[in-house]
Design a protein around this motif. Structure first.
Motif, PDB file in Angstrom:
ATOM      1  N   VAL A 157       0.865  -1.164   0.000  1.00  0.00           N
ATOM      2  CA  VAL A 157       0.000   0.000   0.000  1.00  0.00           C
ATOM      3  C   VAL A 157       0.908   1.221   0.000  1.00  0.00           C
ATOM      4  CG1 VAL A 157      -1.795   1.265   1.233  1.00  0.00           C
ATOM      5  CG2 VAL A 157      -1.797  -1.227   1.272  1.00  0.00           C
ATOM      6  N   LEU A 158       0.542   2.205  -0.796  1.00  0.00           N
ATOM      7  CA  LEU A 158       1.323   3.432  -0.897  1.00  0.00           C
ATOM      8  C   LEU A 158       0.447   4.623  -0.553  1.00  0.00           C
ATOM      9  CD1 LEU A 158       3.874   5.024  -1.895  1.00  0.00           C
ATOM     10  CD2 LEU A 158       2.824   4.983  -4.177  1.00  0.00           C
ATOM     11  N   VAL A 159       1.048   5.592   0.139  1.00  0.00           N
ATOM     12  CA  VAL A 159       0.440   6.903   0.319  1.00  0.00           C
ATOM     13  C   VAL A 159       1.526   7.932   0.048  1.00  0.00           C
ATOM     14  CG1 VAL A 159       0.812   6.960   2.836  1.00  0.00           C
ATOM     15  CG2 VAL A 159      -0.907   8.423   1.807  1.00  0.00           C
ATOM     16  N   VAL A 160       1.180   8.917  -0.771  1.00  0.00           N
ATOM     17  CA  VAL A 160       2.067  10.038  -1.069  1.00  0.00           C
ATOM     18  C   VAL A 160       1.316  11.271  -0.603  1.00  0.00           C
ATOM     19  CG1 VAL A 160       3.336  11.293  -2.852  1.00  0.00           C
ATOM     20  CG2 VAL A 160       2.970   8.814  -3.087  1.00  0.00           C
ATOM     21  N   SER A 161       1.864  11.949   0.406  1.00  0.00           N
ATOM     22  CA  SER A 161       1.068  12.987   1.045  1.00  0.00           C
ATOM     23  C   SER A 161       1.908  13.861   1.950  1.00  0.00           C
ATOM     24  CB  SER A 161      -0.011  12.303   1.895  1.00  0.00           C
ATOM     25  OG  SER A 161      -0.705  13.209   2.693  1.00  0.00           O
ATOM     26  N   ILE A 169      -3.919  -0.350   8.715  1.00  0.00           N
ATOM     27  CA  ILE A 169      -2.833  -1.286   8.401  1.00  0.00           C
ATOM     28  C   ILE A 169      -2.636  -2.245   9.562  1.00  0.00           C
ATOM     29  CG2 ILE A 169      -0.330  -1.465   8.003  1.00  0.00           C
ATOM     30  CD1 ILE A 169      -1.937  -0.594   5.506  1.00  0.00           C
ATOM     31  N   ALA A 170      -2.702  -1.744  10.784  1.00  0.00           N
ATOM     32  CA  ALA A 170      -2.565  -2.618  11.955  1.00  0.00           C
ATOM     33  C   ALA A 170      -3.678  -3.664  11.976  1.00  0.00           C
ATOM     34  CB  ALA A 170      -2.579  -1.791  13.236  1.00  0.00           C
ATOM     35  N   LEU A 171      -4.892  -3.265  11.645  1.00  0.00           N
ATOM     36  CA  LEU A 171      -6.005  -4.220  11.614  1.00  0.00           C
ATOM     37  C   LEU A 171      -5.834  -5.242  10.489  1.00  0.00           C
ATOM     38  CD1 LEU A 171      -8.983  -1.742  12.147  1.00  0.00           C
ATOM     39  CD2 LEU A 171      -8.163  -3.470  13.772  1.00  0.00           C
ATOM     40  N   ALA A 172      -5.509  -4.778   9.302  1.00  0.00           N
ATOM     41  CA  ALA A 172      -5.394  -5.667   8.139  1.00  0.00           C
ATOM     42  C   ALA A 172      -4.178  -6.571   8.221  1.00  0.00           C
ATOM     43  CB  ALA A 172      -5.348  -4.830   6.854  1.00  0.00           C
ATOM     44  N   ALA A 173      -3.130  -6.118   8.871  1.00  0.00           N
ATOM     45  CA  ALA A 173      -1.887  -6.893   8.949  1.00  0.00           C
ATOM     46  C   ALA A 173      -2.078  -8.214   9.684  1.00  0.00           C
ATOM     47  CB  ALA A 173      -0.799  -6.068   9.633  1.00  0.00           C
ATOM     48  N   GLN A 217       2.964   6.501  16.572  1.00  0.00           N
ATOM     49  CA  GLN A 217       1.742   5.699  16.460  1.00  0.00           C
ATOM     50  C   GLN A 217       2.060   4.321  15.886  1.00  0.00           C
ATOM     51  OE1 GLN A 217      -1.347   7.416  14.001  1.00  0.00           O
ATOM     52  NE2 GLN A 217      -2.666   5.637  14.214  1.00  0.00           N
ATOM     53  N   ALA A 218       2.886   4.267  14.861  1.00  0.00           N
ATOM     54  CA  ALA A 218       3.275   2.969  14.277  1.00  0.00           C
ATOM     55  C   ALA A 218       3.981   2.111  15.319  1.00  0.00           C
ATOM     56  CB  ALA A 218       4.162   3.182  13.053  1.00  0.00           C
ATOM     57  N   GLU A 219       4.801   2.726  16.138  1.00  0.00           N
ATOM     58  CA  GLU A 219       5.478   1.984  17.210  1.00  0.00           C
ATOM     59  C   GLU A 219       4.462   1.448  18.218  1.00  0.00           C
ATOM     60  OE1 GLU A 219       8.406   4.729  18.729  1.00  0.00           O
ATOM     61  OE2 GLU A 219       9.648   4.531  16.919  1.00  0.00           O
ATOM     62  N   ARG A 220       3.527   2.298  18.659  1.00  0.00           N
ATOM     63  CA  ARG A 220       2.491   1.861  19.612  1.00  0.00           C
ATOM     64  C   ARG A 220       1.656   0.718  19.051  1.00  0.00           C
ATOM     65  NH1 ARG A 220       1.695   7.224  19.997  1.00  0.00           N
ATOM     66  NH2 ARG A 220      -0.296   7.169  18.908  1.00  0.00           N
ATOM     67  N   LEU A 221       1.375   0.767  17.749  1.00  0.00           N
ATOM     68  CA  LEU A 221       0.557  -0.266  17.110  1.00  0.00           C
ATOM     69  C   LEU A 221       1.346  -1.541  16.819  1.00  0.00           C
ATOM     70  CD1 LEU A 221      -1.386   2.010  14.584  1.00  0.00           C
ATOM     71  CD2 LEU A 221      -2.363   0.841  16.579  1.00  0.00           C
ATOM     72  N   GLY A 222       2.657  -1.488  16.977  1.00  0.00           N
ATOM     73  CA  GLY A 222       3.484  -2.659  16.718  1.00  0.00           C
ATOM     74  C   GLY A 222       3.627  -2.988  15.236  1.00  0.00           C
ATOM     75  N   ILE A 223       3.597  -1.966  14.392  1.00  0.00           N
ATOM     76  CA  ILE A 223       3.668  -2.215  12.945  1.00  0.00           C
ATOM     77  C   ILE A 223       4.895  -1.567  12.298  1.00  0.00           C
ATOM     78  CG2 ILE A 223       1.205  -2.634  12.612  1.00  0.00           C
ATOM     79  CD1 ILE A 223       0.953   0.304  11.656  1.00  0.00           C
ATOM     80  N   THR A 224       5.913  -1.284  13.079  1.00  0.00           N
ATOM     81  CA  THR A 224       7.089  -0.635  12.495  1.00  0.00           C
ATOM     82  C   THR A 224       7.767  -1.521  11.455  1.00  0.00           C
ATOM     83  OG1 THR A 224       8.445  -1.393  14.351  1.00  0.00           O
ATOM     84  CG2 THR A 224       7.542   0.845  14.487  1.00  0.00           C
ATOM     85  N   ASP A 225       7.565  -2.825  11.540  1.00  0.00           N
ATOM     86  CA  ASP A 225       8.125  -3.718  10.521  1.00  0.00           C
ATOM     87  C   ASP A 225       7.279  -3.709   9.241  1.00  0.00           C
ATOM     88  OD1 ASP A 225       6.013  -4.966  11.920  1.00  0.00           O
ATOM     89  OD2 ASP A 225       6.739  -6.962  11.379  1.00  0.00           O
ATOM     90  N   ARG A 226       6.105  -3.114   9.284  1.00  0.00           N
ATOM     91  CA  ARG A 226       5.193  -3.070   8.141  1.00  0.00           C
ATOM     92  C   ARG A 226       5.138  -1.705   7.469  1.00  0.00           C
ATOM     93  NH1 ARG A 226       1.477  -7.385   7.557  1.00  0.00           N
ATOM     94  NH2 ARG A 226       1.888  -8.873   9.185  1.00  0.00           N
ATOM     95  N   VAL A 227       5.657  -0.668   8.122  1.00  0.00           N
ATOM     96  CA  VAL A 227       5.527   0.700   7.636  1.00  0.00           C
ATOM     97  C   VAL A 227       6.910   1.308   7.413  1.00  0.00           C
ATOM     98  CG1 VAL A 227       4.612   3.000   8.134  1.00  0.00           C
ATOM     99  CG2 VAL A 227       3.391   0.983   8.955  1.00  0.00           C
ATOM    100  N   PRO A 269      -0.028 -11.368   6.031  1.00  0.00           N
ATOM    101  CA  PRO A 269       1.382 -11.301   6.432  1.00  0.00           C
ATOM    102  C   PRO A 269       2.279 -10.551   5.444  1.00  0.00           C
ATOM    103  CG  PRO A 269       0.783 -13.540   5.798  1.00  0.00           C
ATOM    104  CD  PRO A 269      -0.471 -12.732   5.788  1.00  0.00           C
ATOM    105  N   GLN A 270       1.819 -10.329   4.235  1.00  0.00           N
ATOM    106  CA  GLN A 270       2.623  -9.625   3.221  1.00  0.00           C
ATOM    107  C   GLN A 270       2.343  -8.123   3.176  1.00  0.00           C
ATOM    108  OE1 GLN A 270       4.992 -11.364   1.575  1.00  0.00           O
ATOM    109  NE2 GLN A 270       4.307 -13.025   2.889  1.00  0.00           N
ATOM    110  N   LEU A 271       1.361  -7.666   3.914  1.00  0.00           N
ATOM    111  CA  LEU A 271       0.933  -6.270   3.840  1.00  0.00           C
ATOM    112  C   LEU A 271       1.994  -5.325   4.386  1.00  0.00           C
ATOM    113  CD1 LEU A 271      -1.374  -4.248   3.224  1.00  0.00           C
ATOM    114  CD2 LEU A 271      -2.118  -4.591   5.584  1.00  0.00           C
ATOM    115  N   THR A 272       2.358  -4.335   3.579  1.00  0.00           N
ATOM    116  CA  THR A 272       3.257  -3.269   4.017  1.00  0.00           C
ATOM    117  C   THR A 272       2.691  -1.934   3.539  1.00  0.00           C
ATOM    118  OG1 THR A 272       4.641  -3.412   2.043  1.00  0.00           O
ATOM    119  CG2 THR A 272       5.325  -4.724   3.970  1.00  0.00           C
TER     120      THR A 272
END
Length: 187
Positions: free
Chosen positions: A1-5, A20-24, A47-57, A28-31
């Motif tokens: 998934v890409l966001v340019v903003s 992303i945290a919910l969908a991940a 926020q990404a750290e709190r959600l535990g998704i730093t490996d996905r973002v 397992p391939q979602l980034t």
């Protein structure tokens, strides 16, 4: 998934991180790649750290146009969950959505201001309500799990942009309008 903003409240990137945290959990391939900078960068990284998704973002920051083009080539979809911010600021028609659809990349966004004119739900992309992370996660997963539908929406988006957002067509229409004005003024 890409966001340019730009990383500002009206873009809804915080909602995208929640989605992303919910969908991940089911993908397992979602980034997510986040291109752009702005005043909310530190908050979004936290926020990404709190959600535990730093490996996905991956927060890539502002990058040259060639790097943006390469990111479009890597992504399966573009997401931009816009909202009306607390000050009333909002996007009219975000350029990144036009650019993604011009490349045939399906998009997920929200029903804010002019976005549904471009992102026609189920036709050129998917629309969710602003600030609805579960709906955004479901829309992302729908496009990722159904590549045929995603491809079809991307193609429909490409066709729409080619017709409705062609700068040459707009220039010709403007010239014709001004010619009519000039002809009437000289009568």
């Amino acid at each position: 998934v890409l966001v340019v903003s730009r990383l500002v409240a009206k873009k809804g990137i915080d909602t995208l991180l929640d989605a992303i945290a919910l969908a991940a959990a089911d993908d397992p391939q979602l980034t997510l790649e986040v291109i752009g900078g702005g005043p909310l960068l530190a908050d979004l990284v936290a926020q990404a750290e709190r959600l535990g998704i730093t490996d996905r973002v991956r927060f890539l920051g502002p990058v040259p146009s060639g790097a943006v083009e390469a990111a479009y080539g890597r992504c399966s979809l573009v997401a931009l969950p816009c909202r009306i911010d607390a000050d009333g600021d909002r996007d009219g028609l975000p350029t990144v959505l036009v650019e993604a659809l011009a490349r045939g990349i399906p998009v997920v966004s929200t029903n804010v201001v002019g976005i549904p004119e471009l992102v026609r739900h189920g036709e050129t992309g998917l629309i969710v309500e602003p600030d609805d992370a579960p709906a955004l996660a479901a829309a992302i997963e729908k496009l990722r799990s159904d590549p045929d539908a995603a491809r079809s929406m991307g193609q429909a988006g490409r066709e729409l942009v080619a017709i409705a957002y062609d700068p040459g067509r707009s220039a010709r229409a403007s010239i014709a309008l001004w010619q009519q004005v000039c002809e009437r003024a000289t009568r």
